[in-house]
Design an enzyme around this catalytic site. Structure first.
Site, PDB file in Angstrom:
ATOM      1  N   CYS A 372      -0.754   2.254  -3.699  1.00  0.00           N
ATOM      2  CA  CYS A 372       0.455   2.757  -4.352  1.00  0.00           C
ATOM      3  C   CYS A 372       1.711   1.926  -4.129  1.00  0.00           C
ATOM      4  CB  CYS A 372       0.716   4.170  -3.857  1.00  0.00           C
ATOM      5  SG  CYS A 372       0.798   4.270  -2.050  1.00  0.00           S
ATOM      6  N   THR A 373       1.617   0.806  -3.471  1.00  0.00           N
ATOM      7  CA  THR A 373       2.807   0.089  -3.028  1.00  0.00           C
ATOM      8  C   THR A 373       2.517  -1.398  -3.075  1.00  0.00           C
ATOM      9  OG1 THR A 373       3.343   1.929  -1.558  1.00  0.00           O
ATOM     10  CG2 THR A 373       4.429  -0.138  -1.074  1.00  0.00           C
ATOM     11  N   THR A 374       3.569  -2.217  -3.085  1.00  0.00           N
ATOM     12  CA  THR A 374       3.367  -3.657  -3.007  1.00  0.00           C
ATOM     13  C   THR A 374       4.392  -4.266  -2.066  1.00  0.00           C
ATOM     14  OG1 THR A 374       2.883  -5.601  -4.370  1.00  0.00           O
ATOM     15  CG2 THR A 374       4.879  -4.386  -4.901  1.00  0.00           C
ATOM     16  N   THR A 391       7.620   0.424  -4.244  1.00  0.00           N
ATOM     17  CA  THR A 391       6.522   1.349  -4.514  1.00  0.00           C
ATOM     18  C   THR A 391       6.852   2.302  -5.647  1.00  0.00           C
ATOM     19  OG1 THR A 391       5.065   3.015  -3.518  1.00  0.00           O
ATOM     20  CG2 THR A 391       7.344   2.991  -2.777  1.00  0.00           C
ATOM     21  N   PRO A 454       1.621  -2.637   1.980  1.00  0.00           N
ATOM     22  CA  PRO A 454       1.472  -1.384   1.244  1.00  0.00           C
ATOM     23  C   PRO A 454       0.381  -0.545   1.901  1.00  0.00           C
ATOM     24  CG  PRO A 454       0.795  -3.319  -0.059  1.00  0.00           C
ATOM     25  CD  PRO A 454       0.844  -3.718   1.371  1.00  0.00           C
TER      26      PRO A 454
END
Length: 555
Positions: A372-374, A391, A454
Protein backbone atom coordinates in the site's frame (compact mmCIF):
# COMPACT_ATOMS: atom_id res chain seq x y z
CA UNK A 1 20.23 -36.30 3.91
CA UNK A 2 17.27 -35.11 1.83
CA UNK A 3 16.65 -31.37 1.60
CA UNK A 4 13.97 -29.20 0.10
CA UNK A 5 14.57 -26.50 -2.49
CA UNK A 6 13.80 -22.93 -1.44
CA UNK A 7 13.57 -19.76 -3.56
CA UNK A 8 16.63 -17.52 -3.48
CA UNK A 9 16.00 -14.43 -5.61
CA UNK A 10 18.68 -11.74 -5.72
CA UNK A 11 19.49 -8.34 -7.18
CA UNK A 12 22.86 -6.72 -7.61
CA UNK A 13 23.88 -3.55 -5.80
CA UNK A 14 24.00 -0.26 -7.68
CA UNK A 15 27.23 1.69 -7.17
CA UNK A 16 28.05 5.30 -7.98
CA UNK A 17 30.60 7.98 -7.17
CA UNK A 18 28.06 10.74 -7.79
CA UNK A 19 24.33 10.56 -7.10
CA UNK A 20 21.96 7.69 -6.44
CA UNK A 21 18.20 7.23 -6.48
CA UNK A 22 16.05 4.27 -5.49
CA UNK A 23 12.38 3.79 -6.33
CA UNK A 24 10.01 0.86 -6.46
CA UNK A 25 9.62 0.99 -10.23
CA UNK A 26 12.35 1.29 -12.87
CA UNK A 27 10.50 4.04 -14.76
CA UNK A 28 10.31 6.14 -11.59
CA UNK A 29 13.96 5.49 -10.74
CA UNK A 30 14.88 6.51 -14.29
CA UNK A 31 12.89 9.74 -13.91
CA UNK A 32 14.85 10.60 -10.77
CA UNK A 33 18.18 9.57 -12.28
CA UNK A 34 17.60 11.77 -15.33
CA UNK A 35 17.02 14.74 -13.05
CA UNK A 36 20.31 14.03 -11.24
CA UNK A 37 22.13 13.63 -14.56
CA UNK A 38 20.79 16.96 -15.80
CA UNK A 39 22.08 18.86 -12.77
CA UNK A 40 19.25 18.53 -10.27
CA UNK A 41 19.88 17.80 -6.63
CA UNK A 42 18.63 14.88 -4.54
CA UNK A 43 15.36 16.63 -3.64
CA UNK A 44 14.61 17.37 -7.30
CA UNK A 45 15.30 13.72 -8.12
CA UNK A 46 13.21 12.28 -5.29
CA UNK A 47 10.22 14.48 -6.11
CA UNK A 48 10.46 13.52 -9.80
CA UNK A 49 10.58 9.84 -8.86
CA UNK A 50 7.67 10.20 -6.43
CA UNK A 51 5.41 11.91 -8.98
CA UNK A 52 6.32 9.21 -11.52
CA UNK A 53 5.57 6.45 -8.99
CA UNK A 54 2.02 7.74 -8.70
CA UNK A 55 1.62 7.11 -12.43
CA UNK A 56 3.34 3.75 -12.84
CA UNK A 57 2.37 2.17 -9.51
CA UNK A 58 -1.12 3.49 -8.71
CA UNK A 59 -1.50 0.63 -6.24
CA UNK A 60 0.66 2.43 -3.70
CA UNK A 61 0.82 6.19 -4.22
CA UNK A 62 -0.40 9.19 -6.13
CA UNK A 63 -1.76 12.73 -6.02
CA UNK A 64 -4.62 11.66 -3.77
CA UNK A 65 -2.32 10.18 -1.14
CA UNK A 66 -0.21 11.32 1.79
CA UNK A 67 3.56 11.73 2.11
CA UNK A 68 6.43 12.49 4.49
CA UNK A 69 10.16 13.05 4.04
CA UNK A 70 13.41 13.64 5.90
CA UNK A 71 15.96 15.89 4.21
CA UNK A 72 19.62 16.37 5.13
CA UNK A 73 21.32 19.40 3.57
CA UNK A 74 25.06 19.54 2.71
CA UNK A 75 25.56 22.07 5.52
CA UNK A 76 24.32 19.47 8.01
CA UNK A 77 20.86 20.89 8.69
CA UNK A 78 18.08 18.31 8.81
CA UNK A 79 14.37 18.89 8.44
CA UNK A 80 11.20 16.85 8.04
CA UNK A 81 8.11 17.59 5.96
CA UNK A 82 4.73 16.17 6.97
CA UNK A 83 2.11 15.87 4.26
CA UNK A 84 0.14 13.32 6.22
CA UNK A 85 -3.60 12.88 6.23
CA UNK A 86 -6.43 13.72 8.58
CA UNK A 87 -10.08 12.88 8.98
CA UNK A 88 -12.48 15.21 7.18
CA UNK A 89 -13.55 18.18 9.28
CA UNK A 90 -17.12 16.86 9.19
CA UNK A 91 -16.12 13.44 10.58
CA UNK A 92 -17.51 12.23 13.90
CA UNK A 93 -16.50 9.28 16.13
CA UNK A 94 -19.62 7.34 15.11
CA UNK A 95 -19.17 7.94 11.37
CA UNK A 96 -19.24 4.22 10.55
CA UNK A 97 -21.71 1.56 11.63
CA UNK A 98 -19.90 -1.28 13.34
CA UNK A 99 -20.46 -4.88 12.39
CA UNK A 100 -21.22 -7.33 15.17
CA UNK A 101 -17.98 -9.25 14.53
CA UNK A 102 -14.90 -9.36 12.35
CA UNK A 103 -11.98 -7.10 11.50
CA UNK A 104 -11.02 -5.28 8.32
CA UNK A 105 -8.43 -3.02 6.78
CA UNK A 106 -4.66 -3.09 6.99
CA UNK A 107 -4.77 -2.19 10.69
CA UNK A 108 -7.33 -4.80 11.67
CA UNK A 109 -9.85 -2.44 13.25
CA UNK A 110 -13.37 -3.79 13.93
CA UNK A 111 -15.28 -4.25 10.69
CA UNK A 112 -17.75 -1.61 9.54
CA UNK A 113 -20.92 -2.00 7.49
CA UNK A 114 -20.08 -2.39 3.82
CA UNK A 115 -16.39 -1.97 4.76
CA UNK A 116 -17.12 1.73 4.28
CA UNK A 117 -14.15 2.72 6.43
CA UNK A 118 -11.72 1.14 3.98
CA UNK A 119 -13.35 1.19 0.55
CA UNK A 120 -15.35 3.80 -1.30
CA UNK A 121 -16.17 7.46 -0.98
CA UNK A 122 -16.73 7.68 2.79
CA UNK A 123 -13.21 6.36 3.40
CA UNK A 124 -11.69 9.45 1.75
CA UNK A 125 -10.05 12.09 3.95
CA UNK A 126 -7.57 14.96 3.83
CA UNK A 127 -4.68 14.22 1.47
CA UNK A 128 -1.26 15.85 1.75
CA UNK A 129 1.10 14.19 -0.74
CA UNK A 130 0.96 17.04 -3.26
CA UNK A 131 1.63 19.54 -0.49
CA UNK A 132 4.63 17.57 0.77
CA UNK A 133 6.19 17.11 -2.67
CA UNK A 134 5.65 20.69 -3.80
CA UNK A 135 6.90 22.12 -0.50
CA UNK A 136 10.05 19.99 -0.60
CA UNK A 137 10.77 20.99 -4.19
CA UNK A 138 10.09 24.70 -3.74
CA UNK A 139 12.06 24.95 -0.49
CA UNK A 140 14.97 22.58 -1.10
CA UNK A 141 15.07 21.76 -4.81
CA UNK A 142 16.76 23.69 -7.60
CA UNK A 143 14.52 22.95 -10.59
CA UNK A 144 11.04 24.16 -11.48
CA UNK A 145 7.95 22.00 -11.25
CA UNK A 146 7.39 21.55 -15.01
CA UNK A 147 10.93 20.21 -15.41
CA UNK A 148 10.74 17.88 -12.43
CA UNK A 149 7.25 16.63 -13.33
CA UNK A 150 7.87 16.26 -17.07
CA UNK A 151 8.47 12.51 -16.90
CA UNK A 152 5.38 11.82 -14.79
CA UNK A 153 3.22 13.86 -17.17
CA UNK A 154 4.59 12.03 -20.21
CA UNK A 155 4.05 8.61 -18.61
CA UNK A 156 0.44 9.49 -17.87
CA UNK A 157 -0.31 11.13 -21.23
CA UNK A 158 1.55 8.75 -23.55
CA UNK A 159 1.08 5.64 -21.45
CA UNK A 160 3.34 2.75 -20.64
CA UNK A 161 3.11 -1.01 -21.03
CA UNK A 162 1.52 -2.66 -18.02
CA UNK A 163 4.03 -4.86 -16.20
CA UNK A 164 3.59 -8.01 -14.13
CA UNK A 165 3.48 -6.11 -10.84
CA UNK A 166 0.55 -3.88 -11.80
CA UNK A 167 -1.26 -6.74 -13.53
CA UNK A 168 -0.93 -8.85 -10.39
CA UNK A 169 -2.15 -5.97 -8.20
CA UNK A 170 -5.16 -5.33 -10.42
CA UNK A 171 -6.12 -8.98 -10.11
CA UNK A 172 -5.58 -9.08 -6.34
CA UNK A 173 -7.61 -5.92 -5.70
CA UNK A 174 -10.16 -6.21 -8.50
CA UNK A 175 -13.06 -6.06 -6.03
CA UNK A 176 -11.86 -2.66 -4.80
CA UNK A 177 -11.81 -1.10 -8.27
CA UNK A 178 -14.68 -2.77 -10.11
CA UNK A 179 -17.56 -0.94 -8.37
CA UNK A 180 -16.19 2.53 -9.24
CA UNK A 181 -16.96 3.66 -12.81
CA UNK A 182 -13.96 6.00 -13.15
CA UNK A 183 -11.62 3.33 -11.76
CA UNK A 184 -12.99 0.65 -14.09
CA UNK A 185 -12.52 2.87 -17.11
CA UNK A 186 -8.79 3.24 -16.41
CA UNK A 187 -7.68 -0.08 -14.97
CA UNK A 188 -9.97 -2.73 -16.44
CA UNK A 189 -10.40 -3.98 -19.99
CA UNK A 190 -13.75 -3.41 -21.75
CA UNK A 191 -14.57 -7.01 -20.81
CA UNK A 192 -14.12 -6.13 -17.14
CA UNK A 193 -10.90 -8.14 -16.80
CA UNK A 194 -7.77 -6.46 -15.34
CA UNK A 195 -5.23 -4.95 -17.70
CA UNK A 196 -2.66 -7.55 -18.67
CA UNK A 197 1.12 -7.61 -18.78
CA UNK A 198 3.02 -9.05 -21.75
CA UNK A 199 3.04 -12.83 -21.68
CA UNK A 200 5.43 -13.64 -24.48
CA UNK A 201 2.43 -14.72 -26.55
CA UNK A 202 0.41 -11.51 -26.21
CA UNK A 203 1.52 -7.88 -26.04
CA UNK A 204 0.96 -5.89 -22.87
CA UNK A 205 -2.00 -3.58 -22.48
CA UNK A 206 -0.97 0.06 -22.47
CA UNK A 207 -2.07 2.17 -19.52
CA UNK A 208 -2.91 5.69 -20.67
CA UNK A 209 -4.18 8.15 -18.03
CA UNK A 210 -5.11 11.37 -19.86
CA UNK A 211 -7.13 12.89 -17.01
CA UNK A 212 -4.25 12.25 -14.63
CA UNK A 213 -1.88 13.92 -17.09
CA UNK A 214 -4.08 17.03 -17.05
CA UNK A 215 -4.11 17.01 -13.23
CA UNK A 216 -0.32 16.74 -13.19
CA UNK A 217 -0.07 19.63 -15.66
CA UNK A 218 -2.26 21.76 -13.40
CA UNK A 219 0.01 21.07 -10.43
CA UNK A 220 3.12 21.69 -12.53
CA UNK A 221 1.69 25.10 -13.46
CA UNK A 222 0.18 26.22 -10.15
CA UNK A 223 1.74 24.00 -7.50
CA UNK A 224 -0.19 22.63 -4.54
CA UNK A 225 -2.67 25.51 -4.87
CA UNK A 226 -4.14 23.73 -7.91
CA UNK A 227 -5.38 21.05 -5.52
CA UNK A 228 -5.94 22.88 -2.26
CA UNK A 229 -7.36 26.13 -3.66
CA UNK A 230 -8.24 25.33 -7.26
CA UNK A 231 -10.63 23.54 -9.55
CA UNK A 232 -8.83 20.22 -9.07
CA UNK A 233 -9.80 20.05 -5.41
CA UNK A 234 -13.32 21.26 -6.14
CA UNK A 235 -13.77 18.48 -8.73
CA UNK A 236 -12.71 15.87 -6.17
CA UNK A 237 -15.11 17.26 -3.56
CA UNK A 238 -18.02 17.27 -6.01
CA UNK A 239 -17.46 13.64 -6.98
CA UNK A 240 -16.92 12.41 -3.41
CA UNK A 241 -19.99 14.18 -2.07
CA UNK A 242 -22.13 13.05 -5.01
CA UNK A 243 -21.46 9.47 -3.89
CA UNK A 244 -22.07 9.93 -0.15
CA UNK A 245 -18.61 10.95 1.04
CA UNK A 246 -18.05 13.78 3.54
CA UNK A 247 -14.87 15.38 2.17
CA UNK A 248 -15.47 19.12 1.78
CA UNK A 249 -13.74 22.15 0.37
CA UNK A 250 -12.88 23.11 3.94
CA UNK A 251 -10.63 20.02 4.08
CA UNK A 252 -8.54 21.33 1.20
CA UNK A 253 -8.51 24.94 2.33
CA UNK A 254 -7.58 24.12 5.93
CA UNK A 255 -4.84 21.66 5.07
CA UNK A 256 -1.26 22.80 5.63
CA UNK A 257 2.08 21.05 5.35
CA UNK A 258 4.10 20.86 8.56
CA UNK A 259 7.86 21.33 8.48
CA UNK A 260 9.60 20.38 11.72
CA UNK A 261 13.02 19.47 13.11
CA UNK A 262 13.74 15.76 13.04
CA UNK A 263 13.31 13.30 15.87
CA UNK A 264 16.99 12.69 16.62
CA UNK A 265 18.57 9.86 18.57
CA UNK A 266 21.73 7.74 18.62
CA UNK A 267 22.24 4.04 18.19
CA UNK A 268 25.73 2.74 19.00
CA UNK A 269 27.24 6.11 18.14
CA UNK A 270 25.35 6.48 14.85
CA UNK A 271 23.11 9.55 14.69
CA UNK A 272 19.59 8.74 13.46
CA UNK A 273 17.14 11.38 12.23
CA UNK A 274 13.52 10.58 11.45
CA UNK A 275 9.98 11.93 11.70
CA UNK A 276 8.63 13.50 14.88
CA UNK A 277 4.98 13.10 15.82
CA UNK A 278 2.40 10.48 14.85
CA UNK A 279 4.22 8.01 12.62
CA UNK A 280 6.01 4.68 12.87
CA UNK A 281 9.31 6.44 13.52
CA UNK A 282 8.73 6.86 17.26
CA UNK A 283 8.21 3.10 17.58
CA UNK A 284 11.42 2.32 15.67
CA UNK A 285 13.31 4.74 17.91
CA UNK A 286 11.92 3.03 21.00
CA UNK A 287 12.96 -0.41 19.72
CA UNK A 288 16.49 0.79 18.98
CA UNK A 289 16.77 2.54 22.33
CA UNK A 290 15.86 -0.71 24.09
CA UNK A 291 18.36 -2.75 22.06
CA UNK A 292 21.11 -0.19 22.58
CA UNK A 293 21.55 -1.62 26.07
CA UNK A 294 22.38 -5.10 24.74
CA UNK A 295 25.59 -6.03 22.91
CA UNK A 296 23.66 -7.31 19.93
CA UNK A 297 26.70 -7.49 17.66
CA UNK A 298 28.25 -10.21 19.84
CA UNK A 299 25.53 -12.58 18.67
CA UNK A 300 25.56 -13.91 15.14
CA UNK A 301 23.20 -12.15 12.74
CA UNK A 302 19.89 -14.04 12.42
CA UNK A 303 20.79 -16.29 15.35
CA UNK A 304 18.15 -17.19 17.91
CA UNK A 305 19.73 -15.04 20.67
CA UNK A 306 19.77 -11.96 18.40
CA UNK A 307 16.28 -12.48 17.01
CA UNK A 308 14.95 -13.11 20.51
CA UNK A 309 16.19 -9.74 21.77
CA UNK A 310 14.83 -7.99 18.69
CA UNK A 311 11.44 -9.65 19.15
CA UNK A 312 11.28 -8.60 22.80
CA UNK A 313 12.11 -4.99 21.88
CA UNK A 314 9.48 -5.02 19.14
CA UNK A 315 6.80 -6.46 21.39
CA UNK A 316 7.29 -3.82 24.06
CA UNK A 317 7.45 -0.90 21.66
CA UNK A 318 4.28 -2.06 19.91
CA UNK A 319 2.52 -2.47 23.27
CA UNK A 320 3.29 1.18 24.01
CA UNK A 321 2.16 2.17 20.53
CA UNK A 322 -1.22 0.48 20.88
CA UNK A 323 -1.72 1.86 24.39
CA UNK A 324 -0.63 5.47 24.08
CA UNK A 325 -0.15 6.81 20.56
CA UNK A 326 -2.49 8.89 18.43
CA UNK A 327 -2.64 12.48 17.17
CA UNK A 328 -0.53 14.48 19.67
CA UNK A 329 -3.34 17.01 19.94
CA UNK A 330 -5.48 14.17 21.31
CA UNK A 331 -3.02 12.31 23.56
CA UNK A 332 -0.50 15.08 24.22
CA UNK A 333 3.04 15.52 22.91
CA UNK A 334 4.65 14.51 26.21
CA UNK A 335 4.01 10.81 25.62
CA UNK A 336 6.10 10.95 22.45
CA UNK A 337 9.01 12.46 24.38
CA UNK A 338 8.61 9.78 27.04
CA UNK A 339 8.61 6.83 24.63
CA UNK A 340 11.71 8.14 22.83
CA UNK A 341 13.67 8.64 26.06
CA UNK A 342 16.63 6.64 27.33
CA UNK A 343 14.89 6.36 30.71
CA UNK A 344 11.86 4.62 29.24
CA UNK A 345 14.08 2.29 27.22
CA UNK A 346 16.05 1.34 30.33
CA UNK A 347 12.84 0.59 32.19
CA UNK A 348 11.56 -1.62 29.35
CA UNK A 349 14.93 -3.37 29.10
CA UNK A 350 14.84 -4.53 32.71
CA UNK A 351 11.84 -6.75 31.91
CA UNK A 352 13.63 -8.59 29.09
CA UNK A 353 15.14 -11.98 29.87
CA UNK A 354 18.00 -12.59 27.38
CA UNK A 355 17.21 -16.30 27.32
CA UNK A 356 13.45 -16.48 27.66
CA UNK A 357 10.46 -14.84 25.97
CA UNK A 358 8.48 -12.73 28.38
CA UNK A 359 5.25 -11.68 26.68
CA UNK A 360 4.02 -8.66 28.59
CA UNK A 361 0.37 -8.64 27.69
CA UNK A 362 0.99 -6.84 24.42
CA UNK A 363 -2.09 -7.15 22.30
CA UNK A 364 -3.56 -5.72 19.19
CA UNK A 365 -4.90 -6.98 15.90
CA UNK A 366 -2.28 -8.54 13.67
CA UNK A 367 -2.73 -6.65 10.40
CA UNK A 368 -2.79 -8.44 7.08
CA UNK A 369 0.05 -8.21 4.62
CA UNK A 370 -0.28 -4.81 2.94
CA UNK A 371 0.95 -3.60 -0.45
CA UNK A 372 0.00 0.00 0.00
CA UNK A 373 2.95 2.38 0.14
CA UNK A 374 6.08 3.37 -1.75
CA UNK A 375 9.45 4.79 -0.77
CA UNK A 376 12.10 6.83 -2.59
CA UNK A 377 15.68 7.51 -1.49
CA UNK A 378 18.00 9.98 -3.19
CA UNK A 379 21.55 11.18 -2.50
CA UNK A 380 23.52 13.64 -4.63
CA UNK A 381 27.23 14.24 -5.03
CA UNK A 382 27.11 17.07 -2.45
CA UNK A 383 25.90 14.70 0.27
CA UNK A 384 22.33 15.94 0.28
CA UNK A 385 19.99 13.10 1.34
CA UNK A 386 16.24 12.60 1.20
CA UNK A 387 14.16 9.68 2.39
CA UNK A 388 10.58 10.09 1.14
CA UNK A 389 7.61 7.81 1.79
CA UNK A 390 4.19 8.25 0.21
CA UNK A 391 1.07 6.12 0.40
CA UNK A 392 -2.57 5.71 -0.56
CA UNK A 393 -3.34 3.87 2.68
CA UNK A 394 -4.61 0.53 1.43
CA UNK A 395 -3.82 -0.90 -1.99
CA UNK A 396 -5.38 1.47 -4.54
CA UNK A 397 -6.47 3.49 -1.51
CA UNK A 398 -10.24 3.82 -1.40
CA UNK A 399 -10.50 2.30 -4.87
CA UNK A 400 -12.01 5.63 -5.97
CA UNK A 401 -10.65 7.58 -8.91
CA UNK A 402 -12.26 11.01 -8.71
CA UNK A 403 -14.20 11.43 -11.94
CA UNK A 404 -12.54 13.67 -14.50
CA UNK A 405 -9.26 13.96 -12.56
CA UNK A 406 -7.59 10.55 -12.91
CA UNK A 407 -6.62 10.83 -9.24
CA UNK A 408 -6.86 7.74 -7.04
CA UNK A 409 -7.94 8.81 -3.55
CA UNK A 410 -6.40 7.45 -0.37
CA UNK A 411 -8.62 5.65 2.15
CA UNK A 412 -7.45 7.95 4.94
CA UNK A 413 -10.11 6.65 7.32
CA UNK A 414 -8.41 3.24 7.40
CA UNK A 415 -5.96 4.67 9.95
CA UNK A 416 -8.69 5.40 12.53
CA UNK A 417 -10.37 3.15 15.08
CA UNK A 418 -14.09 3.20 14.18
CA UNK A 419 -15.02 2.72 17.85
CA UNK A 420 -15.75 5.95 19.77
CA UNK A 421 -13.75 6.58 22.92
CA UNK A 422 -10.49 4.99 21.79
CA UNK A 423 -7.08 6.75 21.47
CA UNK A 424 -7.33 6.68 17.66
CA UNK A 425 -11.05 7.29 17.35
CA UNK A 426 -12.31 9.43 14.50
CA UNK A 427 -12.53 13.17 15.04
CA UNK A 428 -12.99 16.06 12.65
CA UNK A 429 -9.53 17.09 11.44
CA UNK A 430 -7.74 14.52 13.61
CA UNK A 431 -4.36 13.53 12.19
CA UNK A 432 -3.60 9.92 11.34
CA UNK A 433 -1.10 7.77 13.23
CA UNK A 434 0.83 6.26 10.33
CA UNK A 435 3.45 3.51 10.26
CA UNK A 436 5.81 5.53 8.06
CA UNK A 437 9.47 5.69 9.18
CA UNK A 438 11.83 7.28 6.62
CA UNK A 439 15.21 8.07 8.13
CA UNK A 440 18.72 9.29 7.50
CA UNK A 441 21.72 8.06 9.49
CA UNK A 442 24.94 9.95 10.07
CA UNK A 443 28.26 8.65 11.30
CA UNK A 444 30.44 11.29 12.92
CA UNK A 445 28.05 13.87 11.50
CA UNK A 446 28.74 12.73 7.92
CA UNK A 447 26.15 11.12 5.62
CA UNK A 448 25.94 7.37 6.20
CA UNK A 449 22.57 5.81 5.26
CA UNK A 450 19.32 6.97 3.68
CA UNK A 451 16.51 4.44 4.11
CA UNK A 452 12.81 3.70 4.43
CA UNK A 453 10.15 1.15 3.50
CA UNK A 454 6.55 0.50 2.53
CA UNK A 455 4.54 -2.23 4.25
CA UNK A 456 2.00 -1.05 6.86
CA UNK A 457 3.00 -1.81 10.45
CA UNK A 458 5.68 -4.17 9.11
CA UNK A 459 7.64 -1.01 8.19
CA UNK A 460 8.68 -0.56 11.80
CA UNK A 461 10.17 -4.02 12.24
CA UNK A 462 11.82 -3.74 8.81
CA UNK A 463 13.55 -0.51 9.80
CA UNK A 464 14.75 -2.14 13.01
CA UNK A 465 16.32 -4.95 10.98
CA UNK A 466 17.87 -2.62 8.39
CA UNK A 467 19.52 -0.41 11.00
CA UNK A 468 20.86 -3.33 13.04
CA UNK A 469 22.00 -5.16 9.88
CA UNK A 470 24.08 -2.16 8.87
CA UNK A 471 25.25 -0.89 12.26
CA UNK A 472 25.65 -4.11 14.28
CA UNK A 473 26.63 -6.54 11.54
CA UNK A 474 28.10 -4.24 8.86
CA UNK A 475 26.01 -5.75 6.08
CA UNK A 476 26.15 -4.16 2.65
CA UNK A 477 22.92 -2.33 1.76
CA UNK A 478 21.62 -4.96 -0.68
CA UNK A 479 22.02 -7.66 1.97
CA UNK A 480 20.75 -5.37 4.72
CA UNK A 481 17.39 -4.81 3.03
CA UNK A 482 16.91 -8.36 1.73
CA UNK A 483 18.10 -10.38 4.70
CA UNK A 484 15.32 -12.46 6.34
CA UNK A 485 13.35 -10.58 8.99
CA UNK A 486 10.90 -10.99 11.84
CA UNK A 487 7.86 -9.05 12.97
CA UNK A 488 6.52 -9.15 16.54
CA UNK A 489 3.74 -6.88 17.71
CA UNK A 490 1.75 -9.26 19.92
CA UNK A 491 2.02 -12.86 21.09
CA UNK A 492 2.99 -14.18 17.66
CA UNK A 493 6.50 -13.87 16.27
CA UNK A 494 6.36 -13.81 12.46
CA UNK A 495 9.54 -15.34 11.03
CA UNK A 496 10.67 -15.40 7.40
CA UNK A 497 10.86 -19.00 6.20
CA UNK A 498 14.38 -18.34 4.91
CA UNK A 499 15.50 -18.37 8.54
CA UNK A 500 16.62 -21.97 9.19
CA UNK A 501 14.18 -24.30 10.88
CA UNK A 502 16.73 -24.99 13.63
CA UNK A 503 16.72 -21.28 14.52
CA UNK A 504 12.94 -21.19 14.50
CA UNK A 505 12.88 -24.22 16.81
CA UNK A 506 15.34 -22.50 19.14
CA UNK A 507 13.08 -19.43 19.30
CA UNK A 508 10.10 -21.65 20.08
CA UNK A 509 12.10 -23.33 22.84
CA UNK A 510 12.72 -19.88 24.32
CA UNK A 511 8.96 -19.40 24.62
CA UNK A 512 8.10 -17.57 21.39
CA UNK A 513 5.00 -18.46 19.39
CA UNK A 514 6.75 -18.77 16.03
CA UNK A 515 4.63 -18.21 12.91
CA UNK A 516 6.58 -18.91 9.70
CA UNK A 517 5.75 -16.71 6.70
CA UNK A 518 6.88 -17.28 3.11
CA UNK A 519 7.50 -13.99 1.30
CA UNK A 520 6.42 -14.05 -2.35
CA UNK A 521 6.00 -11.65 -5.25
CA UNK A 522 2.41 -11.08 -4.09
CA UNK A 523 3.02 -10.58 -0.36
CA UNK A 524 4.48 -7.99 1.98
CA UNK A 525 4.80 -9.96 5.21
CA UNK A 526 7.99 -8.13 6.21
CA UNK A 527 7.77 -4.79 4.31
CA UNK A 528 10.01 -3.76 1.42
CA UNK A 529 12.91 -1.59 2.61
CA UNK A 530 15.52 0.11 0.45
CA UNK A 531 18.69 1.93 1.43
CA UNK A 532 21.58 3.98 0.10
CA UNK A 533 24.86 3.71 2.01
CA UNK A 534 27.41 6.51 1.67
CA UNK A 535 31.08 5.90 2.35
CA UNK A 536 33.26 8.81 1.30
CA UNK A 537 32.40 9.60 -2.31
CA UNK A 538 30.91 6.19 -3.00
CA UNK A 539 27.18 5.44 -2.88
CA UNK A 540 25.91 1.85 -2.73
CA UNK A 541 22.21 1.07 -2.93
CA UNK A 542 20.09 -1.92 -1.94
CA UNK A 543 16.50 -2.52 -3.05
CA UNK A 544 13.93 -5.28 -2.62
CA UNK A 545 14.48 -8.42 -4.68
CA UNK A 546 10.85 -9.51 -5.01
CA UNK A 547 9.33 -6.37 -6.52
CA UNK A 548 10.17 -3.90 -9.30
CA UNK A 549 12.38 -1.85 -6.96
CA UNK A 550 15.32 -0.29 -8.79
CA UNK A 551 18.42 1.69 -7.84
CA UNK A 552 20.26 3.84 -10.40
CA UNK A 553 23.57 5.60 -9.87
CA UNK A 554 24.66 8.74 -11.70
CA UNK A 555 28.37 9.63 -11.87
Amino acid sequence: MATRSIPDIRKSEAVSNGGMVTAEHPLAAEAGARILASGGNAVDAAVAAAFAMGVVEPTTSGLGGVAWCVIRQPNGTITTIDGGGAAPVRATPDLFELQSAGAAGMYGWPATKGDAQNIGYRSVGQMGAVGCLCHALERYGTMDRPTVMREAIALAADGWDVDWNLSLSLALYYDRLAPIEASRAIFLRPSGAPLRAATGFEAADRLIQRDLAESLRAIAADGAAALFRGELGRAIVRDVQAHGGILSQDDFERFSVRESPSLATEYRGVQLHTLPGPSGAITVVEMLRILDGFDLGKAQALSAPALHLMAEAQRRAFADRFTYLADPEVVGAAIYDRLASAEHAAEARTAIDPKRATPNGAAGPLPPSADCTTHVNAVDRDGRMIALTTTLGGAFGSGVVAAGTGIMLANVMTWFDPRPGMPNSIGGGTRILSAIAPMVLLRGGAPFVCTGAPGGRRIMSAMLHVVTNIVDWALAPQDAVNSPRTHCESADLLVDTRIPEATRDALAAMGHTVVPRLETFASTHFARPSAILIRGGERRAGVGALKNSTAIGVD
